[in-house]
Structure formats: C-alpha cells, structure tokens
Motif scaffolding. Structure first.
Motif, PDB file in Angstrom:
ATOM      1  N   VAL A   3       0.932  -1.102   0.007  1.00 19.82           N
ATOM      2  CA  VAL A   3       0.048  -0.067   0.000  1.00 19.82           C
ATOM      3  C   VAL A   3       0.764   1.216   0.017  1.00 19.82           C
ATOM      4  O   VAL A   3       1.615   1.408   0.781  1.00 19.82           O
ATOM      5  N   CYS A   4       0.600   2.309  -0.680  1.00 15.30           N
ATOM      6  CA  CYS A   4       1.165   3.588  -0.649  1.00 15.30           C
ATOM      7  C   CYS A   4       0.137   4.453  -0.531  1.00 15.30           C
ATOM      8  O   CYS A   4      -0.995   4.588  -1.498  1.00 15.30           O
ATOM      9  N   HIS A   5       0.369   5.349   0.399  1.00 19.09           N
ATOM     10  CA  HIS A   5      -0.650   6.431   0.467  1.00 19.09           C
ATOM     11  C   HIS A   5      -0.281   7.770  -0.164  1.00 19.09           C
ATOM     12  O   HIS A   5       1.012   8.180   0.224  1.00 19.09           O
ATOM     13  N   LEU A   6      -0.983   8.385  -1.069  1.00 16.60           N
ATOM     14  CA  LEU A   6      -0.666   9.642  -1.660  1.00 16.60           C
ATOM     15  C   LEU A   6      -1.546  10.837  -1.116  1.00 16.60           C
ATOM     16  O   LEU A   6      -2.683  10.686  -0.892  1.00 16.60           O
ATOM     17  N   HIS A   7      -0.774  11.833  -0.564  1.00 15.12           N
ATOM     18  CA  HIS A   7      -1.414  12.872   0.069  1.00 15.12           C
ATOM     19  C   HIS A   7      -1.244  14.032  -0.703  1.00 15.12           C
ATOM     20  O   HIS A   7      -0.013  14.643  -0.740  1.00 15.12           O
ATOM     21  N   ILE A   8      -2.263  14.764  -1.057  1.00 16.48           N
ATOM     22  CA  ILE A   8      -2.029  16.074  -1.886  1.00 16.48           C
ATOM     23  C   ILE A   8      -2.347  17.075  -0.458  1.00 16.48           C
ATOM     24  O   ILE A   8      -3.588  17.183  -0.023  1.00 16.48           O
ATOM     25  N   ILE A   9      -1.628  18.014  -0.439  1.00 20.06           N
ATOM     26  CA  ILE A   9      -1.726  18.863   0.862  1.00 20.06           C
ATOM     27  C   ILE A   9      -1.558  20.186   0.441  1.00 20.06           C
ATOM     28  O   ILE A   9      -0.666  20.616  -0.242  1.00 20.06           O
ATOM     29  N   SER A  10      -2.412  21.164   1.133  1.00 18.47           N
ATOM     30  CA  SER A  10      -2.505  22.521   1.136  1.00 18.47           C
ATOM     31  C   SER A  10      -2.029  22.978   2.536  1.00 18.47           C
ATOM     32  O   SER A  10      -2.409  22.799   3.523  1.00 18.47           O
ATOM     33  N   LEU A  11      -0.952  23.805   2.687  1.00 21.88           N
ATOM     34  CA  LEU A  11      -0.147  24.247   3.751  1.00 21.88           C
ATOM     35  C   LEU A  11      -0.868  25.633   4.021  1.00 21.88           C
ATOM     36  O   LEU A  11      -1.473  26.436   3.336  1.00 21.88           O
ATOM     37  N   LYS A  12      -1.137  25.702   5.382  1.00 17.81           N
ATOM     38  CA  LYS A  12      -1.238  27.092   6.101  1.00 17.81           C
ATOM     39  C   LYS A  12      -0.624  28.428   5.785  1.00 17.81           C
ATOM     40  O   LYS A  12       0.503  28.153   5.374  1.00 17.81           O
TER      41      LYS A  12
END
Length: 266
Positions: A3-12
C-alpha cells in the motif's frame, strides 16, 4: 502488492514547503517521494471536485508514503487541507523508486535543452480537458522561469473508468508504452489500484505517476499526432472522470530534486 498513501496537501499561510519537509524528517517520516504542486493540467469534473477545487484551494505538496508511515500531529497542524488516495502498488516499484528515479533524472539532465521546442496549440485548442495542447497551456509554459521549464516533471493521474471499459484503458497503456511514451520521454514510475479511504469513497479506480524530462516534452507529446490517435481511440471513451496534477519532485531540503547535472540520488 503493498500500500502507498498519496497525500495532496495545502499548507497554512506562512508555512513553507521546506519547513514542512524538515518537520517530517525530524519525526522520522521518510516519504518514497515528495513533490511540489505546479498546477492542474486536467481538472476533475465529477468526482472529488468539491474537495479538490472548492474554495479555490491552492495545493502545495504531494507526498507518497509507504503503509505505516503517517503524518505526525505537529505537521498536521500546519496543513489547511488534505486529500488522500491509498493504493495497492508493486512492492518493487517502491523499493526501487529512488534508483529508477535517479536514472530518469540523469537522463533528463543529459538532454539538449533546446532539443524540444514548445509546439503550437492543437486545432481548436481552447481547452486541455481532452489532453490536447491548449493555448492556455502554451502561454503558461512559455512564461515559466527557465530552471522550472527545463526541469523534470511528474504527473499524478487519477482515473475512474466507465463500467466495462477498464480493458480498453489497458490497451491505451500498452499503446502509450509501445508507440508514444519513449519518443517523448514519458515513463510510468508507479501505477496502482485505489483500495480504500477518501479516493475510494469518491469513486476513483487507479492512479499513475508518470515522469517527463520537462514540461515541454509533455506538451510536445500532447500535441503530437501519434499520441492523439491513441488518446482518442482508447483513452477518452474509457474514462468516467480523471485529473492530472503536474508536480516537480523535491529533495529533503525542499529544493528541486537532482537539480545539479550528474546528481545520482534524490
């Protein structure tokens, strides 16, 4: 399969990518890959659109984490938003990722930078939603700073298939590899089936993480007759929805990965 978890993140506001990555490192988190988001190339039209496009969210970073690796609470506090796709991928694709990616980056740095010219937009190129070269893409690419325009890009593809059309898309993948990809420097680094979590609930089926030597190589491919023949015959009719997110991979310090010619490790 792993399993690979892809996280698209917006930073504060006020949180830098370099600072965010440094904090991950201090907590012992070592992503398989990390990349800054440049822009959407194709927007989702149905699935996840509310979350991904709502409130004009500016996405900053993409992380690929192995199963068991989590974003620590201290880093989560710096995030304004996150969207996750958990995927089953080849164990070899992850274990060999650094070496394969280093080879691709070295090949890209060895290319003559003037060897690929930015083509003219496709006929009727007012939109890129069908993965054709639009005038807006051309203007954006031409305006990029040279070091960005001439650096490798990685495209995150999320795919949802019409019922019974997955095999048709497999033919697209085979024809892309046989007839198109190598001619334009495209190389599929990771593919996977969406297994669980937010992306699965939203209805996505698969992901593909694809390398190109530069954004201009990607544009030249999109404008080419050989690609569009394959695109129209196999890809467009198979997809219920899709998005493509253009990224550039980073090193541990938040700088462009392998930015120095001859660098062999990411």
């Amino acid at each position: 399969m792993v399993v690979c978890h892809l996280h698209i993140i917006s930073l504060k506001a006020g949180v830098s990518i370099a600072g965010f990555l440094a904090q991950l490192g201090e907590n012992g988190v070592k992503p398989v890959f990390k990349a800054r988001v440049l822009r959407w190339m194709i927007l989702p039209t149905r699935m996840s659109a509310g979350h991904l496009l709502g409130r004009n969210t500016h996405w900053d970073i993409l992380l690929g984490l192995e199963d068991g690796a989590t974003i620590p609470a201290s880093s989560q506090a710096d995030m304004a938003s996150i969207w996750t796709a958990s995927c089953g991928v080849s164990a070899n694709a992850l274990s060999s990722y650094s070496d394969v990616n280093a080879t691709l980056f070295n090949q890209a740095s060895a290319l003559s930078r003037g060897s690929v010219q930015l083509p003219a937009p496709s006929d009727g190129g007012d939109t890129s939603q069908n993965l054709e070269l639009s005038s807006e893409w051309v203007q954006w690419i031409a305006a990029l700073p040279g070091p960005v325009r001439e650096h490798p890009v990685s495209m995150l593809n999320l795919l949802a298939f019409h019922p019974g059309k997955k095999d048709q898309y497999k033919k697209y993948g085979a024809e892309f590899s046989r007839r198109v990809g190598s001619r334009h420097g495209g190389h599929v680094k990771v593919v996977g089936r969406v297994l669980e979590g937010q992306a699965k609930r939203d209805g996505w089926d698969e992901i593909a993480w694809v390398h190109y030597p530069t954004i201009t190589h990607f544009a030249a491919m999109s404008a080419s007759r050989d690609y569009q023949d394959v695109n129209r015959e196999y890809r467009l009719g198979a997809l219920k929805d899709t998005f493509i997110l253009c990224c550039q991979e980073l090193d541990d310090h938040g700088e462009l990965a392998a930015s120095k010619p001859g660098s062999s490790k990411l």
